[in-house]
Design a protein around this motif. Structure first.
Motif, PDB file in Angstrom:
ATOM      1  N   ASP C  76       0.824  -1.210   0.000  1.00  8.74           N
ATOM      2  CA  ASP C  76       0.000   0.000   0.000  1.00  8.74           C
ATOM      3  C   ASP C  76       0.856   1.257   0.000  1.00  8.74           C
ATOM      4  O   ASP C  76       0.511   2.268  -0.597  1.00  8.74           O
ATOM      5  CB  ASP C  76      -0.916   0.015   1.233  1.00  8.74           C
ATOM      6  N   TYR C 246      -9.594   4.118  -1.793  1.00 11.28           N
ATOM      7  CA  TYR C 246      -8.449   3.259  -2.086  1.00 11.28           C
ATOM      8  C   TYR C 246      -8.043   3.400  -3.537  1.00 11.28           C
ATOM      9  O   TYR C 246      -8.929   3.457  -4.396  1.00 11.28           O
ATOM     10  CB  TYR C 246      -8.790   1.792  -1.802  1.00 11.28           C
ATOM     11  N   PRO C 247      -6.792   3.457  -3.918  1.00  9.23           N
ATOM     12  CA  PRO C 247      -5.629   3.598  -3.017  1.00  9.23           C
ATOM     13  C   PRO C 247      -5.557   4.999  -2.428  1.00  9.23           C
ATOM     14  O   PRO C 247      -6.186   5.903  -2.940  1.00  9.23           O
ATOM     15  CB  PRO C 247      -4.456   3.348  -3.960  1.00  9.23           C
TER      16      PRO C 247
END
Lengths: 359, 288, 298
Positions: C76, C246-247
């Motif tokens: 991430d 997200y992201p």
């Protein structure tokens, strides 16, 4: 306290602050965009070892309370000193445990809330009667439903509702967190939410980040359902034209999750006794009745109806009812208990990994 | 010098007549192009402010109505009830405090850099510009613990951090100003027997006044526009307009209030700019 | 200011009678207050955030040196860094293009220039959070434009969409005004004659742009562009209000973890902060290296 709720702000400013001033306490409402900001401040103060902190009273519950308690962020054992605690029901499970964390006198009850799904009855003529029915409706009407991405509070509740539903009711989910139950029950939840994804708004490629964004979608007619843990706001939003006039509350046969929210005093607070005066005041019959007025805020009281004084009973009896939101007795029928706080971050993280990031 | 004149001058000069024609034509075409570009740019800069202007007076504006259905001042009332006045005062105070600290410090630093080059100068300017390279949230993550532990009052903490973020601007503006003004004037005044007060008020200040105003304004803006530092370091004790905007924007049905608060955020800087523009013009007019 | 200036002139008087005029002012010490303040904020802040990221200042438990916070969100983190770079890069590029054009128009003076200058000063002093809220009201699915065009379902996913259009727009909008005013300010202090001379010598519009105006504004463009880049790279509120879950860009991820209720997340937030700071510093150094190569610089 959380400042995004105009009515809540107005109630505190117009009723609680003047009442506190009468008791000689200057109450200053500090708006935060998220209760976590306040907890965060307390944790920073704790990290720095100060005892004259900036924050004296926090509107809190659930995992914010649980984490704060684990980190020693709250002052404890003071609620039994409040005279007005006598009007609450000591055996009320919603008030003795906050998302599975024993309250232990670390926070004084303030309001009750019931998770509520609202829909536009002009767009949904035959509304579903169960959560499973709602999920089926979503699959039959692609693009007309979505929910806020956990860790948003509201989105987080919805995933727990779905967990109850796919597990065959809340009785099948142990309220205290245990890894075995988590591993056993969550695959069905993940499968259900994955199946739901293509039928969501924007094909589930993204989610609203907050309940505010979901509400904006609902107000803009992009989706036909919205959800809230504070149904009181619905009345106002329909009246001022933000939400469609045909907005109604969805009644689910199996009931929805209910909880209570509290006022906690940080262990770093420099004005503990003043904060206790305000917490006690907030529990008084008069303040609870004002707060429950749908024209003011419409938050459900935490008092025990049986323990009310005759004047108190009269106060509550005079409250007008909301044209949109049914009373607490109706909403809280078959109320489901909240899972322990430890479930919440675990489910949120699972959701992030599997549903949001997973393709 | 990097400014190279176009090559092949002689060639162009020989076709002067043709070039003249072309120049004239390109001017007419140029005017249209320029006007169109200017209009497009004006739209670009103003468009996002348009919905704010409408929402301020929209008592009721349900989707999908293209214009508000009820006009009125309810939003102004709600914004005031929400503490718009307190936030305004907080923002104004914060901006002024940051300006009041960062401007003199920037002046001193710029004088040092401009008139006293030493082996430290490079390091000093690198350090003073370092805040530009450090995102504020990172500094705040670290400083928060430090400031609370040292029991620095939270408002003072906010001013401290924001002053550091304003210093690159004040130092830079003053450094440019001093580069243009020769220290010789001051030295001459010194030798001619001017008192220190005379040097300050008769020589220094008039020379740097416009730059001083610019520097002070930029420092004010750093305080005026900040959100994150006020939120995290202030810990709620200092309520400013950006904080109110964020808190209102996190709720539903507050668009009108957000608009009122946003326009409130626009007023003082514009007033200051106008003021600066007016006094600047008067100064210029006085001198010529 | 007054105190040190008094100091300055006093020493000036003392030496005025002497043979040398040079030490009329005391030297490097004038910078001390500013240096101390910035050292506390930048040095103190960086040191403390590094210490937190390395597990030396836990909320509970004993301090222990560990790099766990840096590896906790490996994938991430990379995606977030890439996203942040892309958002900041695109918006800076747009801001420089629009800002430079605006500066050229402003430089031309006349009513066009005055109009553009006035309009761009509207957006500079606005807080970014206000810019973000305004952008939302303009571009969201139920925003003003969608209402005016009656687009309903057909409205593209600008706010919270996959390409972060609204976020990039907000940064480009606000920073273009900043770039425009800085560049126009620099051009105004440079001799105007260059362009006129070049025009008289018969240089065409494009040539003048390429050989005169662009080189003249390049340093200011580089500096303001770098400031804009680093700002949008490390800024939180715009992506928080207009982005998708997200992201996440690095600052949003850092703030989410910082505010997260789990007790291990603070070091992780600090680690993301350290990485953001490192990238920002790198960008500043690269810009500085380029600036050094520009002959007009100094």
């Amino acid at each position: 306290m959380y400042g995004g709720d105009t009515q809540g702000n107005a109630y505190v400013d117009d009723y609680l602050v003047p009442a506190a001033a009468k008791e000689g306490v200057t109450l200053k409402r500090v708006p935060v965009a998220d209760t976590k900001d306040a907890l965060n401040r307390v944790l920073t103060e704790k990290q720095s070892g100060t005892t004259a902190g900036q924050v004296d009273l926090v509107w809190v519950n659930g995992d914010n309370f649980g984490t704060g308690k684990a980190a020693g962020a709250w002052a404890c054992g003071w609620t039994s000193l409040l005279p007005n605690m006598g009007v609450t029901n000591p055996s009320d499970p919603l008030l003795s445990e906050d998302f599975g964390t024993p309250v232990d006198g670390c926070e004084a009850p303030w309001s009750k809330a019931q998770f509520t799904i609202a829909y536009n009855s002009a767009a949904v003529p035959g509304p579903p009667k169960t959560l499973a029915g709602l999920l089926d409706w979503v699959k039959e009407h692609p693009g007309r439903f979505t929910y806020p991405a956990p860790p948003d509070f509201t989105g987080s509740v919805l995933t727990r509702e779905v967990l109850y539903s796919v597990s065959g009711g809340y009785t099948n989910v142990p309220l205290a967190f245990d890894q075995g139950a988590f591993d056993r029950l969550t695959p069905a939840l993940v499968t259900e939410l994955q199946d739901l994804k293509p039928s969501l708004w924007r094909e589930g490629s993204t989610y609203p980040k907050s309940s505010r964004e979901l509400n904006a979608l609902y107000a803009g007619g992009q989706v036909d359902f919205t959800m809230t843990y504070g149904p009181a706001e619905l009345t106002k939003l329909v009246t001022d034209g933000t939400f469609p006039a045909a907005t109604k509350v969805l009644a689910l046969d199996e009931g929805t999750v209910g909880n209570a929210s509290f006022l906690a005093i940080p262990s770093t607070s420099g004005h503990r006794s003043a904060a206790m005066v305000v917490a006690n005041l907030a529990l008084s019959e008069e303040q609870q009745a004002r707060k429950a007025d749908p024209g003011i805020w419409g938050q459900f009281p935490v008092l025990n109806p049986g323990a009310l004084s005759p004047e108190g009973r009269a106060l509550f009896g005079r409250l007008p009812s909301s044209p949109v939101v049914p009373g607490y007795e109706v909403l809280s029928k078959n109320a489901n208990p909240e899972l322990a706080a430890a479930w919440v971050p675990a489910l949120d993280e699972l959701w992030r990994r599997q549903i949001l990031a997973g393709k | 010098m990097a400014v190279t004149l176009p090559p092949g001058l002689s060639q162009q000069a020989s076709r002067k007549g043709a070039a003249q024609n072309g120049l004239a034509r390109s001017r007419a075409g140029g005017r249209i192009l320029r006007t169109a570009t200017a209009a497009a740019l004006a739209v670009w800069f103003v468009l996002p402010l348009l919905p704010l202007g409408l929402w301020v007076f929209a008592d009721r504006w349900s989707y999908p109505a293209p214009l508000p259905q009820h006009w009125g001042l309810d939003n102004v009332e709600s914004a005031l009830a929400r503490g718009a006045a307190t936030g305004f005062a907080g923002s104004l105070g914060l901006g002024l405090m940051v300006s009041a600290v960062a401007t003199p410090l920037g002046v001193l630093a710029a004088r040092s850099l401009a008139f006293h080059p030493s082996r430290w100068s490079a390091a000093v300017s690198a350090l003073l510009f370092a805040p530009l390279a450090l995102p504020a949230f990172v500094a705040v993550f670290g400083l928060n613990v430090l400031l609370v532990r040292l029991q620095v009052p939270s408002t003072a903490g906010v001013v401290l951090v924001l002053t550091a973020y304003a210093l690159p601007y004040t130092t830079y503006v003053m450094r440019l100003a001093y580069a243009a003004h020769h220290i010789g004037f001051e030295e001459e005044a010194c030798t001619l027997g001017a008192t220190r007060g005379q040097v300050l008020f008769r020589v220094q200040l008039p020379l740097i006044a416009p730059a001083l105003a610019r520097a002070a304004f930029l420092a004010f803006l750093v305080g005026w526009t900040d959100y994150l530092v006020t939120l995290l370091v202030g810990g709620g004790s200092l309520v400013t307009v950006p904080l109110l905007v964020a808190s209102a924007a996190s709720g539903t049905g507050n668009d009108g209030i957000v608009a009122v608060l946003s326009l409130i955020a626009l007023v003082p800087p514009l007033a200051l700019l106008l003021l600066m523009g007016m006094t600047g013009r008067r100064h210029r007019g006085g001198r010529t | 200011m007054p105190e040190s200036e008094v100091l300055a002139t006093r020493s000036g008087q003392r030496t005025a009678a002497g043979p040398s005029l040079k030490p009329c002012m005391p030297g490097v010490l004038l910078a001390v207050p500013a240096v101390v303040l910035v050292t506390v904020v930048v040095g103190g802040g960086s040191a403390m955030v590094a210490a937190q990221s390395l597990g030396l200042m836990p909320l509970v438990g004993r301090p222990e040196l560990s790099a766990a916070a840096y590896t906790a969100h490996g994938g991430d983190l990379l995606v977030g860094a890439g996203l942040s770079l892309a958002i900041a890069g695109t918006s800076t590029l747009l801001a420089c293009l629009v800002g430079f054009t605006a500066a050229l128009i402003i430089m031309q003076g006349r009513w066009c220039g005055k109009l553009v200058a006035a309009m761009s000063t509207l957006s500079v002093p606005l807080p970014h959070i206000v810019g973000a809220a305004a952008t939302g009201l303009l571009l969201a699915d139920s925003g003003l434009l969608a209402r005016v065009f009656g687009a309903a379902e057909g409205w593209p996913a600008i706010v919270g969409g996959p390409w972060w259009v609204a976020v990039i727009f907000e940064y480009a909008w606000k920073e273009s005004a900043f770039v425009g005013l800085v560049v126009a300010g620099t051009l105004a202090t440079r001799p105007v004659d260059y362009e006129e001379t070049a025009a008289l010598l018969g240089a065409g519009r494009l040539r003048r742009l390429r050989h005169v105006l662009l080189p003249l504004s390049l340093p200011a463009l580089m500096i303001s562009g770098t400031i804009a880049f680093i700002y949008s790279f490390g800024s939180y509120e715009v992506a928080w209000l207009l982005g998708r879950p997200y992201p996440e860009p690095l600052p949003v991820m850092a703030l989410r973890l910082y505010n997260s209720v789990s007790l291990t997340s603070r070091p992780e937030a600090a680690a993301i902060g350290v990485i953001t700071a490192a990238v920002s510093l790198g960008a500043a150094l690269v810009a500085l290296a380029f600036l050094r190569k520009i002959p007009l610089w100094r």
